[in-house]
Design a protein around this motif. Structure first.
Motif, mmCIF file in Angstrom:
data_model
loop_
_atom_site.group_PDB
_atom_site.id
_atom_site.type_symbol
_atom_site.label_atom_id
_atom_site.label_comp_id
_atom_site.label_asym_id
_atom_site.label_seq_id
_atom_site.Cartn_x
_atom_site.Cartn_y
_atom_site.Cartn_z
ATOM 1 N N THR A 13 66.992 20.445 4.169
ATOM 2 C CA THR A 13 67.625 19.395 4.951
ATOM 3 C C THR A 13 67.175 19.568 6.384
ATOM 4 O OG1 THR A 13 69.531 19.300 3.481
ATOM 5 C CG2 THR A 13 69.822 18.399 5.691
ATOM 6 N N LEU A 44 60.658 4.402 5.187
ATOM 7 C CA LEU A 44 61.740 4.939 4.352
ATOM 8 C C LEU A 44 61.518 4.594 2.885
ATOM 9 C CD1 LEU A 44 64.892 4.129 6.522
ATOM 10 C CD2 LEU A 44 63.623 6.277 6.376
ATOM 11 N N VAL A 51 62.349 11.696 -0.002
ATOM 12 C CA VAL A 51 63.055 11.961 1.254
ATOM 13 C C VAL A 51 64.125 10.887 1.460
ATOM 14 C CG1 VAL A 51 62.826 12.351 3.731
ATOM 15 C CG2 VAL A 51 60.905 12.899 2.234
ATOM 16 N N LEU A 53 67.259 9.525 4.153
ATOM 17 C CA LEU A 53 67.755 9.580 5.527
ATOM 18 C C LEU A 53 69.210 9.165 5.610
ATOM 19 C CD1 LEU A 53 67.420 9.650 8.668
ATOM 20 C CD2 LEU A 53 66.663 7.270 8.482
ATOM 21 N N TRP A 69 69.341 12.240 12.950
ATOM 22 C CA TRP A 69 68.743 11.731 11.720
ATOM 23 C C TRP A 69 68.715 12.902 10.754
ATOM 24 C CZ3 TRP A 69 63.740 9.263 14.169
ATOM 25 C CH2 TRP A 69 64.114 8.196 14.998
ATOM 26 N N TRP A 71 67.676 14.277 7.245
ATOM 27 C CA TRP A 71 66.743 14.025 6.152
ATOM 28 C C TRP A 71 66.961 15.060 5.061
ATOM 29 C CZ3 TRP A 71 63.675 9.826 7.059
ATOM 30 C CH2 TRP A 71 63.455 9.453 8.401
ATOM 31 N N ALA A 73 65.033 16.402 1.783
ATOM 32 C CA ALA A 73 63.675 16.301 1.248
ATOM 33 C C ALA A 73 63.533 17.105 -0.038
ATOM 34 C CB ALA A 73 62.661 16.791 2.278
ATOM 35 N N TYR A 79 58.377 15.970 3.215
ATOM 36 C CA TYR A 79 58.887 15.806 4.576
ATOM 37 C C TYR A 79 57.736 15.703 5.579
ATOM 38 C CZ TYR A 79 60.617 17.167 9.136
ATOM 39 O OH TYR A 79 60.858 17.221 10.488
#
Length: 120
Positions: A13, A44, A51, A53, A69, A71, A73, A79
């Motif tokens: 993350t 995205l 991934v 968001l 933000w 993410w 992954a 990523y």
């Protein structure tokens, strides 16, 4: 907080601490959403299998950053590919200053010692 399950078990993350630029804030709200739809959303979608968001607004509580933000992954390479695409847009260090990137593995302490996760 989102209750939508992830399409994968994330290997990592990433928390991107970002700050909106005066240029971004100078756009109307409609224009901001147009730019998001035209430039950010396609990236995205391109990486959606690997991934995910989540956006957090923090400008109410912080002056250093305005947004986080987050993410999730599937793996490091996924990523990295996402970041390569973002860096080719004005969203990376033009519309938003990338202040700091913090990468972690959820519950690694428990996984590494084969222990149960501590929860409240």
């Amino acid at each position: 907080m989102s209750n939508t399950p992830l399409p994968f078990d994330p290997a990592l993350t990433i928390f991107m601490l970002v700050k909106t630029s005066p240029e971004w804030l100078g756009f109307s709200v409609d224009r901001r959403f147009e730019l998001l739809g035209a430039e950010f959303t396609p990236i995205l979608k391109k990486h959606a299998d690997n991934v995910v968001l989540r956006f957090f607004d923090v400008e109410f509580y912080s002056t250093r950053v305005t947004d986080i933000w987050m993410w999730d992954a599937r793996d490091h390479h996924s990523y990295q590919l996402l970041v390569e695409d973002l860096r080719e847009t004005a969203f990376w260090d033009r519309y938003f200053d990338i202040v700091e990137i913090l990468t972690g593995v959820e519950n690694a302490y428990a996984k590494n010692y084969d222990r149960p996760v501590i929860t409240a």
